[in-house]
Design a protein around this motif. Structure first.
Motif, PDB file in Angstrom:
ATOM      1  N   THR A  81      18.524   6.761  30.068  1.00 12.05           N
ATOM      2  CA  THR A  81      17.203   6.478  30.741  1.00 12.05           C
ATOM      3  C   THR A  81      16.005   6.911  29.742  1.00 12.05           C
ATOM      4  N   ARG A  82      14.985   6.651  30.118  1.00  6.69           N
ATOM      5  CA  ARG A  82      13.619   7.218  29.264  1.00  6.69           C
ATOM      6  C   ARG A  82      13.643   8.491  29.399  1.00  6.69           C
ATOM      7  N   GLU A  83      13.672   9.060  30.590  1.00  3.31           N
ATOM      8  CA  GLU A  83      13.284  10.549  31.009  1.00  3.31           C
ATOM      9  C   GLU A  83      14.372  11.333  30.243  1.00  3.31           C
ATOM     10  N   LEU A  84      15.854  11.027  30.143  1.00  7.12           N
ATOM     11  CA  LEU A  84      16.617  11.755  29.399  1.00  7.12           C
ATOM     12  C   LEU A  84      16.229  11.565  27.933  1.00  7.12           C
ATOM     13  N   ALA A  85      15.951  10.603  27.432  1.00  7.39           N
ATOM     14  CA  ALA A  85      15.705  10.620  26.096  1.00  7.39           C
ATOM     15  C   ALA A  85      14.719  11.387  25.682  1.00  7.39           C
ATOM     16  N   ASN A  86      13.509  11.284  26.706  1.00 10.96           N
ATOM     17  CA  ASN A  86      12.261  12.288  26.442  1.00 10.96           C
ATOM     18  C   ASN A  86      12.843  13.727  26.277  1.00 10.96           C
ATOM     19  N   GLN A  87      13.702  14.058  27.387  1.00 11.78           N
ATOM     20  CA  GLN A  87      14.066  15.423  27.326  1.00 11.78           C
ATOM     21  C   GLN A  87      14.773  16.018  25.949  1.00 11.78           C
ATOM     22  N   ILE A  88      15.749  15.172  25.691  1.00  5.78           N
ATOM     23  CA  ILE A  88      16.269  15.522  24.543  1.00  5.78           C
ATOM     24  C   ILE A  88      15.274  15.328  23.199  1.00  5.78           C
ATOM     25  N   TYR A  89      14.140  14.742  23.154  1.00  4.71           N
ATOM     26  CA  TYR A  89      13.186  14.568  22.192  1.00  4.71           C
ATOM     27  C   TYR A  89      12.703  15.792  22.091  1.00  4.71           C
ATOM     28  N   LYS A  90      12.035  16.384  23.439  1.00  8.48           N
ATOM     29  CA  LYS A  90      11.290  17.518  23.716  1.00  8.48           C
ATOM     30  C   LYS A  90      12.089  18.754  22.959  1.00  8.48           C
ATOM     31  N   GLY A 112      11.608   2.124  26.106  1.00 10.49           N
ATOM     32  CA  GLY A 112      11.210   1.091  26.737  1.00 10.49           C
ATOM     33  C   GLY A 112       9.703   1.510  27.491  1.00 10.49           C
ATOM     34  N   GLY A 113       9.066   0.399  27.665  1.00 15.47           N
ATOM     35  CA  GLY A 113       7.536   0.625  28.350  1.00 15.47           C
ATOM     36  C   GLY A 113       6.640   1.274  27.373  1.00 15.47           C
ATOM     37  N   THR A 114       6.789   1.131  26.349  1.00 15.16           N
ATOM     38  CA  THR A 114       5.768   1.386  25.018  1.00 15.16           C
ATOM     39  C   THR A 114       5.499   0.265  24.327  1.00 15.16           C
ATOM     40  N   ASP A 115       4.339   0.107  23.721  1.00 12.15           N
ATOM     41  CA  ASP A 115       4.100  -0.850  22.904  1.00 12.15           C
ATOM     42  C   ASP A 115       4.841  -1.175  21.550  1.00 12.15           C
ATOM     43  N   LYS A 116       5.539  -1.975  21.715  1.00  7.15           N
ATOM     44  CA  LYS A 116       6.555  -2.212  20.542  1.00  7.15           C
ATOM     45  C   LYS A 116       6.100  -2.406  19.192  1.00  7.15           C
ATOM     46  N   GLN A 117       4.928  -3.228  19.161  1.00  4.93           N
ATOM     47  CA  GLN A 117       4.383  -3.653  17.867  1.00  4.93           C
ATOM     48  C   GLN A 117       3.836  -2.279  17.252  1.00  4.93           C
ATOM     49  N   GLY A 274       6.909  12.604  46.734  1.00  2.00           N
ATOM     50  CA  GLY A 274       6.737  11.514  45.523  1.00  2.00           C
ATOM     51  C   GLY A 274       8.214  10.856  45.829  1.00  2.00           C
ATOM     52  N   ARG A 275       8.519   9.949  44.855  1.00  2.00           N
ATOM     53  CA  ARG A 275       9.840   9.079  44.763  1.00  2.00           C
ATOM     54  C   ARG A 275       9.963   8.632  43.506  1.00  2.00           C
ATOM     55  N   ILE A 276      11.383   8.557  43.272  1.00  2.00           N
ATOM     56  CA  ILE A 276      11.880   8.117  41.795  1.00  2.00           C
ATOM     57  C   ILE A 276      13.098   7.387  42.037  1.00  2.00           C
ATOM     58  N   HIS A 277      13.063   6.114  41.693  1.00  3.91           N
ATOM     59  CA  HIS A 277      14.209   5.269  41.655  1.00  3.91           C
ATOM     60  C   HIS A 277      13.832   4.214  40.547  1.00  3.91           C
ATOM     61  N   GLY A 278      14.980   3.237  40.621  1.00  2.00           N
ATOM     62  CA  GLY A 278      15.064   2.234  39.496  1.00  2.00           C
ATOM     63  C   GLY A 278      13.972   1.034  39.619  1.00  2.00           C
ATOM     64  N   ASP A 279      13.258   0.915  40.725  1.00  2.00           N
ATOM     65  CA  ASP A 279      12.383  -0.176  41.118  1.00  2.00           C
ATOM     66  C   ASP A 279      10.789   0.257  40.611  1.00  2.00           C
ATOM     67  N   LEU A 280      10.741   1.412  40.304  1.00  2.00           N
ATOM     68  CA  LEU A 280       9.318   1.847  39.885  1.00  2.00           C
ATOM     69  C   LEU A 280       9.194   1.205  38.312  1.00  2.00           C
ATOM     70  N   SER A 281       7.993   0.786  38.050  1.00  2.00           N
ATOM     71  CA  SER A 281       7.483   0.183  36.717  1.00  2.00           C
ATOM     72  C   SER A 281       7.414   1.415  35.772  1.00  2.00           C
ATOM     73  N   PRO A 282       7.611   1.136  34.678  1.00  2.00           N
ATOM     74  CA  PRO A 282       7.667   2.286  33.545  1.00  2.00           C
ATOM     75  C   PRO A 282       6.166   3.148  33.777  1.00  2.00           C
ATOM     76  N   ARG A 283       5.125   2.513  33.828  1.00  4.37           N
ATOM     77  CA  ARG A 283       4.090   2.993  34.112  1.00  4.37           C
ATOM     78  C   ARG A 283       3.860   3.795  35.499  1.00  4.37           C
ATOM     79  N   MET A 288       4.397   9.240  38.054  1.00  8.19           N
ATOM     80  CA  MET A 288       4.976   9.993  38.935  1.00  8.19           C
ATOM     81  C   MET A 288       5.656  11.273  38.338  1.00  8.19           C
ATOM     82  N   MET A 289       6.197  11.146  37.074  1.00 11.34           N
ATOM     83  CA  MET A 289       6.739  12.242  36.548  1.00 11.34           C
ATOM     84  C   MET A 289       5.460  13.374  36.265  1.00 11.34           C
TER      85      MET A 289
END
Length: 441
Positions: A81-90, A112-117, A274-283, A288-289
């Motif tokens: 998940t993006r959140e876990l990746a961010n957590q490890i990165y920090k 994901g959810g960031t500008d790839k270019q 608040g709510r956290i689940h897979g249907d939320l868009s990256p933005r 939410m976080m």
């Protein structure tokens, strides 16, 4: 001067400085067993519960081996998940700060959810340490922007969750382009059968590190059971939430649909939810976080993805609106509270249909306290098992009574009204049994 327990691993001075700044003095069990193996270059499979210090068990030795003078990818850490990746990165950035100023380490996070270019444009110089989600790393590798042929270390974190989410194929695609001989470190709560072909492809005789917790959950968690007893479940949840008045509570449901239903109902009742689940868009998820970290909400309704992939600070209460079908997730859920030496409460609303799951959790070592909320006050009630044992005893008396009665009737002729007489005889025997039992007490 008191020696830091991590010094015996012969880590570089700047890594020891990082350890001290993180406030680590003594390694946890998984760190004790994983750190030396990673330093030696051994591939391994690690199994441990949440909150055991797993992330630093691989981050510290990997970063100790990185050569910041080489502009090439040397290690990749993938998370589901993006959140876990961010957590490890920090956490990696906190360690990277202590690298020599003349030779800084380049750590990058690709999700994901960031500008790839924009990411590709910045990849003219390659990072030494890559952290990210499998899909984004795979895309960057296939586009030729991220060059992983030089990388010799690969971490697959939360591998069973990766398998569930369909990401193992993405990991395979970029792992096959890495150096010929790689050190692979796989961390997973369970090792499903479908994961084994992937492990066999990249790992020859890996070391297995299985850290059995001294108890199923953290010491400072109070596990509370609240019976539903034919009440309206949403109303009971609301009453529990208000009565607890938590610093921050996570309410767990099993599906996205139920998460939305519960969140909407609680918001309607005036709670900050608040709510956290897979249907939320990256933005929306990022927003939410940010709101959660700013304490805009007192309650978060979440699916199990949050239990495995997100680290939210200051969670004082966990409420299980539904028990998970995979009971390992109960441990992951409740592991979100009572962190860093704090205490926490894990409350579960249960019904008769949950009896089997609760029995299995007790066999796993979870000790429950039976309570109920009556007229706005907490009341301790009879243990589930006490009631169950009483029913079992009554059932035993009933069986014995029928057996004795049927023995008495075995050779008797069947006469009119024998059914009523037989029933009376059974009742008399049951009464005698109860009187004897009460006398013995």
């Amino acid at each position: 001067m008191k020696q830091n327990n991590f010094e015996r691993f012969q880590l570089n001075d700047y890594i020891i400085d990082a350890v001290k700044s993180l406030g680590f003095d003594k390694p946890t069990e998984i760190q004790e067993r994983v750190l030396p193996s990673v330093l030696k270059g051994t591939s391994l499979i690690g199994q441990s519960q949440t909150g055991t210090g797993k992330t630093h068990s691989y981050l510290l030795p990997i970063m100790n081996k990185l050569d910041a003078s080489k502009d090439e990818v040397q290690a990749i850490i993938s998370a589901p998940t993006r959140e876990l990746a961010n957590q490890i990165y920090k956490e990696a950035l906190k360690i990277a700060e202590h690298f020599p100023k003349e030779n800084p380490l380049n750590v990058r996070c690709y999700i994901g959810g960031t500008d790839k270019q924009r990411v590709i444009d910045k990849l003219k110089s390659q990072p030494q340490l890559v952290i990210g989600t499998p899909g984004r790393i795979k895309d960057l590798v296939e586009d030729g922007a991220l060059q992983v042929f030089s990388a010799t270390v690969l971490v697959v974190d939360e591998a069973d969750l990766m398998l569930d989410m369909g990401f193992i194929e993405d990991v395979d695609k970029f792992a096959s382009r890495m150096a010929q001989h790689i050190q692979m470190l796989v961390f997973s709560a369970t090792i499903p059968e479908k994961l084994k072909p992937f492990l066999k492809k990249y790992m020859e005789n890996p070391k297995h590190v299985h850290v059995d917790p001294k108890q199923a959950t953290a010491v400072n968690i109070e596990h509370v059971l609240v019976p539903l007893r034919h009440r309206d479940k949403i109303q009971l949840l609301h009453d529990l939430a208000v009565q607890y008045n938590p610093y921050l509570a996570i309410i767990f449901t099993n599906t996205k649909k139920m998460a939305d239903k519960v969140a909407d109902a609680l918001i309607e009742k005036g709670l900050r939810v608040g709510r956290i689940h897979g249907d939320l868009s990256p933005r929306d998820r990022k927003k939410m976080m940010k709101q959660i970290n700013s304490l805009d909400y007192q309650y978060i309704v979440a699916t199990d993805l949050a239990a495995r992939g997100i680290d939210i600070e200051g969670v004082s209460h966990i409420i299980n609106y539904e028990l998970p079908s995979d009971l390992d997730f109960y441990i992951h859920r409740t592991g979100r509270t009572a962190r860093a030496g704090y205490s926490g409460i894990a409350a579960t609303i249960y019904d008769i249909s949950d009896e089997d799951a609760l029995n299995r959790l007790e066999k796993m070592g979870v000790v429950f306290k039976d309570v109920d909320l009556q007229n706005g006050e907490w009341m301790e009630i009879d243990e589930r098992n006490k009631r169950k044992n009483r029913k079992r005893q009554e059932s035993s008396i009933d069986t014995k009574a029928k057996s004795l009665a049927s023995t008495n009737k075995k050779h008797a002729k069947v006469k009119p009204g024998y059914k009523k007489k037989f029933q009376r005889q059974v009742e008399d025997i049951k009464k005698r049994e109860r009187r004897l039992k009460n006398k013995s007490k």
